[in-house]
Write a protein that holds these residues in place. Structure first.
Motif, mmCIF file in Angstrom:
data_model
loop_
_atom_site.group_PDB
_atom_site.id
_atom_site.type_symbol
_atom_site.label_atom_id
_atom_site.label_comp_id
_atom_site.label_asym_id
_atom_site.label_seq_id
_atom_site.Cartn_x
_atom_site.Cartn_y
_atom_site.Cartn_z
ATOM 1 N N ASP A 23 0.861 -1.360 0.070
ATOM 2 C CA ASP A 23 0.135 -0.149 -0.033
ATOM 3 C C ASP A 23 0.835 1.206 0.100
ATOM 4 O OD1 ASP A 23 -2.313 -1.576 0.176
ATOM 5 O OD2 ASP A 23 -2.198 -1.725 2.279
ATOM 6 N N GLY A 24 1.631 1.370 -0.885
ATOM 7 C CA GLY A 24 2.631 2.635 -1.257
ATOM 8 C C GLY A 24 3.871 2.766 -0.141
ATOM 9 N N THR A 25 4.070 1.883 1.001
ATOM 10 C CA THR A 25 5.033 2.026 1.859
ATOM 11 C C THR A 25 5.962 0.666 1.468
ATOM 12 O OG1 THR A 25 3.442 2.852 3.581
ATOM 13 C CG2 THR A 25 5.673 1.817 4.261
ATOM 14 N N ILE A 26 7.360 1.070 1.554
ATOM 15 C CA ILE A 26 8.515 0.312 1.201
ATOM 16 C C ILE A 26 9.107 0.008 2.480
ATOM 17 C CG2 ILE A 26 10.766 -0.245 0.318
ATOM 18 C CD1 ILE A 26 9.416 2.744 -1.597
ATOM 19 N N SER A 27 9.189 -1.331 3.068
ATOM 20 C CA SER A 27 9.871 -1.436 4.231
ATOM 21 C C SER A 27 11.206 -2.631 3.766
ATOM 22 C CB SER A 27 8.822 -2.177 5.102
ATOM 23 O OG SER A 27 7.644 -1.785 5.440
ATOM 24 N N ALA A 28 12.222 -2.101 4.314
ATOM 25 C CA ALA A 28 13.319 -2.706 3.872
ATOM 26 C C ALA A 28 14.406 -3.016 5.267
ATOM 27 C CB ALA A 28 14.085 -2.046 2.727
ATOM 28 N N LYS A 29 15.395 -3.862 4.899
ATOM 29 C CA LYS A 29 16.523 -3.905 5.390
ATOM 30 C C LYS A 29 17.778 -3.543 4.916
ATOM 31 C CE LYS A 29 14.333 -7.470 8.551
ATOM 32 N NZ LYS A 29 14.312 -8.918 8.847
ATOM 33 N N ARG A 30 18.481 -2.612 5.372
ATOM 34 C CA ARG A 30 19.842 -2.259 4.922
ATOM 35 C C ARG A 30 20.760 -2.967 5.444
ATOM 36 N NH1 ARG A 30 22.640 2.937 6.170
ATOM 37 N NH2 ARG A 30 23.278 2.605 3.733
ATOM 38 N N GLU A 31 21.908 -3.381 4.690
ATOM 39 C CA GLU A 31 22.889 -3.995 5.287
ATOM 40 C C GLU A 31 24.092 -3.335 5.798
ATOM 41 O OE1 GLU A 31 25.245 -8.260 3.843
ATOM 42 O OE2 GLU A 31 26.068 -6.253 2.765
ATOM 43 N N LEU A 32 24.503 -3.376 7.090
ATOM 44 C CA LEU A 32 25.551 -2.779 7.706
ATOM 45 C C LEU A 32 26.553 -3.430 7.965
ATOM 46 C CD1 LEU A 32 23.317 -1.275 10.474
ATOM 47 C CD2 LEU A 32 23.803 -0.161 8.244
ATOM 48 N N GLU A 33 27.740 -2.907 8.296
ATOM 49 C CA GLU A 33 29.196 -3.724 8.549
ATOM 50 C C GLU A 33 29.038 -4.705 9.451
ATOM 51 O OE1 GLU A 33 28.820 -0.303 7.956
ATOM 52 O OE2 GLU A 33 29.729 -0.350 6.076
ATOM 53 N N GLY A 34 29.608 -5.610 9.465
ATOM 54 C CA GLY A 34 29.758 -6.925 10.293
ATOM 55 C C GLY A 34 28.353 -7.895 10.202
ATOM 56 N N GLY A 35 27.346 -7.404 9.221
ATOM 57 C CA GLY A 35 26.210 -8.230 9.059
ATOM 58 C C GLY A 35 25.117 -7.994 9.574
ATOM 59 N N ALA A 36 25.122 -6.763 10.750
ATOM 60 C CA ALA A 36 23.875 -6.442 11.293
ATOM 61 C C ALA A 36 23.054 -5.643 10.213
ATOM 62 C CB ALA A 36 24.288 -5.347 12.304
ATOM 63 N N ARG A 37 21.952 -5.527 10.364
ATOM 64 C CA ARG A 37 21.034 -4.649 9.518
ATOM 65 C C ARG A 37 20.201 -3.524 10.125
ATOM 66 N NH1 ARG A 37 18.636 -9.969 6.344
ATOM 67 N NH2 ARG A 37 20.533 -10.734 5.400
ATOM 68 N N ALA A 38 19.829 -2.726 9.442
ATOM 69 C CA ALA A 38 18.985 -1.521 9.816
ATOM 70 C C ALA A 38 17.724 -1.730 9.272
ATOM 71 C CB ALA A 38 19.638 -0.067 9.227
ATOM 72 N N LEU A 39 16.494 -1.458 10.012
ATOM 73 C CA LEU A 39 15.155 -1.715 9.444
ATOM 74 C C LEU A 39 14.791 -0.300 9.201
ATOM 75 C CD1 LEU A 39 15.821 -4.267 11.287
ATOM 76 C CD2 LEU A 39 13.394 -4.142 11.949
ATOM 77 N N VAL A 40 14.319 0.104 7.962
ATOM 78 C CA VAL A 40 13.911 1.405 7.409
ATOM 79 C C VAL A 40 12.685 1.333 6.749
ATOM 80 C CG1 VAL A 40 16.074 2.437 7.467
ATOM 81 C CG2 VAL A 40 15.544 1.126 5.467
ATOM 82 N N SER A 41 12.080 2.207 6.539
ATOM 83 C CA SER A 41 10.915 2.217 5.579
ATOM 84 C C SER A 41 10.676 3.724 5.311
ATOM 85 C CB SER A 41 9.530 1.774 6.318
ATOM 86 O OG SER A 41 9.214 2.563 7.326
#
Lengths: 307, 257
Positions: free
Chosen positions: B152-170
């Motif tokens: 519904d018009g919203t992108i939810s995603a995970k960004r890859e960070l150093e060391g394999g952690a991820r940031a949850l963004v939308s």
């Protein structure tokens, strides 16, 4: 020349990249000021002015707001150059700032030669010497390219930056790297598989060689992405950083991100069909050969020796 | 929904490169060309989104000489509806800002809801073009994605960070996303889809029609990096190499006890 250094902060902690940024200013023979979205309890070792915005207000990841804060500092300080780490934070934020400033950007700078910036091309098989044609320049620096020659112990002069405005991205927090699995940092021998192993089934011969040497097997990113093994065995920037007594790279071409994770190994043997593969840069020995032939023979000999 | 995917043709990274006559880029002759690996993930994600939504139109765009069309056809065979080649024999000389200006001009003319790009190219590796396009268009951009979903018009995603952690963004569309390796599993075009792709629209636009921005940087020279490693190169047949490696392991390491 004056350079604005953009330090990094994540999950309440200052990241170690600020020392490399400072080393870059030494190599450029420039004076430096620093910018950080972070907090006062965790300041970088830096002898100069530090513009500090509170991460609790600005958000640790909020590129539109960080960009605005940076532009305010740039307007006040008028640096000719703005330097970021080439990291998930830096490569995301740097182009936003560059466009707003009408500045050109050089990404992943690896060296300074006679005042010119050097950037890699084609997986560091080639490199270019660059010249900016804009008034200001933005750079991102490759991790490990500007290793500090001495440690700095200094307290910066902190200038608080008020935070206003909201961003266009909603940041909900972090997900930790998959827990469990293998702690490669404790292994004395690591035998690592790259894309050159060809198929998942060939991982077994890599694992057998590791076993013969009483070590662990590991993998480069493409092998993990293809689901041939799990992420806890990945060596490189987005995996583990290792420094074993012996590292055997099987079918690994040697992307910069992989080299960053293993180049401190005591002794490196690479097995690769491409004599010019960048892994040769860090390998003590490069065996130019089909790994499918060589690995079983080598494993057999080691097993015979150990028996 | 109107979707754009930006793709680039690059040489096989295993190639033996030579430096061109001007001394500022690699020689384009005798190279095997393919789709930038990061862009394969971008095409795949866009095709998956089209399959999810049903009602979506997917354009792929690439800037480059005539050979670029072959790669565009691969994207069409993967499931894109339309290909656009911005015809430019000198695309390899443009800096990221100029390339972004061309894509932004095209995107303004077509009002895309979502733009996909690779997070970087394998040859230049600037990681700038996607973000610059979004900034030029004044839309949000999410970079280095290893997970993507759209509702519904919203992108939810995970960004890859150093060391394999991820940031949850939308964020909300219209937006641009850049794709990291491992985001999905890019499909191989099937023979029927390759045949179907031959009938799909493939437009060519002269680069001059898209108002390229002036260059902001110059390459002084290109060179092979100085070989820092003084590593020993072993060549020969496998059994001979195994012998020599055994000797090296005994003499130079302490791993054999």
């Amino acid at each position: 020349m004056k350079i604005l250094l953009v330090a990094e902060y994540r999950e309440g902690k200052l990241l170690g990249t600020s020392a490399e940024l400072i080393e870059f200013t030494v190599r450029m023979d420039a004076q430096a000021v620093m910018f950080l979205v972070g907090n006062k309890q965790n300041l970088p070792q830096f002898d100069g002015r530090l513009y500090l915005a509170d991460a609790a207000q600005a958000g640790e990841f909020n590129p539109a707001v960080h960009k605005q804060l940076l532009l305010e500092v740039i307007a006040r300080e008028q640096p000719q150059l703005i330097a970021f780490p080439h990291s998930s934070y830096g490569w995301d934020l740097a182009p936003r700032v560059a466009l707003a400033l009408d500045a050109t950007q050089f990404s992943e700078v690896v060296d300074v030669q006679e005042g010119h910036l050097i950037v890699p091309v084609c997986n560091a098989k080639l490199q270019r010497r660059m010249k900016a044609e804009t008034e200001k320049t933005v750079v991102t620096l490759q991790a490990g390219a500007f290793t500090p020659t001495q440690s700095i112990s200094a307290t910066p002069e902190v200038i608080d930056l008020p935070v206003t405005g909201a961003g266009d991205i909603d940041f909900q927090g972090y997900e930790a790297a998959a827990a469990g699995g293998v702690d490669l940092s404790k292994a004395k021998v690591i035998v690592s598989a790259g894309r050159g192993i060809g198929k998942a089934e060939n991982l077994e011969m890599v694992a057998n060689l590791a076993k013969a040497l009483k070590g662990e097997y590991a993998a480069s990113r493409p092998v993990v992405d293809a689901d041939w093994t799990d992420h806890s065995r990945q060596v490189g920037t987005t995996g583990q950083t290792v420094a074993p007594k012996l590292y055997i790279a099987c079918g690994i071409s040697g992307a910069i991100q992989h080299l960053a994770g293993m180049k401190k190994s005591d002794f490196v043997i690479a097995i690769n069909t491409d004599k010019d593969a960048p892994i040769g840069e860090v390998a003590d020995v490069l065996a130019v050969c089909d790994l499918k032939q060589l690995i079983p023979l080598l494993t057999e000999k080691i097993n015979a020796q150990q028996a | 929904m109107n979707i754009l995917v930006c793709i680039k043709q690059i040489p096989d990274m295993e190639s033996r490169f030579k430096i061109d006559a001007a001394g500022t880029w690699y020689d384009q002759a005798d190279l095997a060309w393919r789709m930038n690996e990061y862009d394969e993930f971008a095409v795949e994600q866009a095709v998956q989104l089209k399959e999810q939504l049903g009602d979506a139109d997917l354009t792929v765009l690439s800037i480059g000489p005539d050979r670029t069309k072959e790669m565009i056809k691969k994207a069409l065979a993967m499931g894109a509806d339309r290909g656009v080649q911005v015809a430019d024999d000198h695309s390899h000389l443009h800096d990221p800002h100029t390339i972004a200006s061309l894509i932004a001009t095209f995107a303004r003319q077509h009002q895309f809801d979502l733009i996909f790009a690779g997070m970087q190219s394998q040859d230049r590796g600037s990681a700038q073009v996607g973000v610059l396009v979004a900034e030029m268009l004044g839309i949000p951009s999410l970079t280095t994605l290893v997970e993507f979903s759209y509702t519904d018009g919203t992108i939810s995603a995970k960004r890859e960070l150093e060391g394999g952690a991820r940031a949850l963004v939308s964020c909300t569309a219209p937006a641009l996303v850049t794709c990291q390796l491992g985001l999905n599993t890019p499909r191989y075009p099937t023979l029927p889809n390759i045949m179907k792709a031959k009938k799909k629209e493939l437009l060519t636009i002269p680069v001059g029609d898209l108002n390229p921005a002036d260059p902001q940087q110059k390459t002084i020279s290109m060179a092979f990096p100085e070989k820092r490693g003084s590593g020993l190169i072993l060549e020969g047949d496998a059994s001979e190499l195994a012998e020599r490696l055994m000797r090296i392991l005994k003499e130079k390491t302490t791993v054999l006890v």
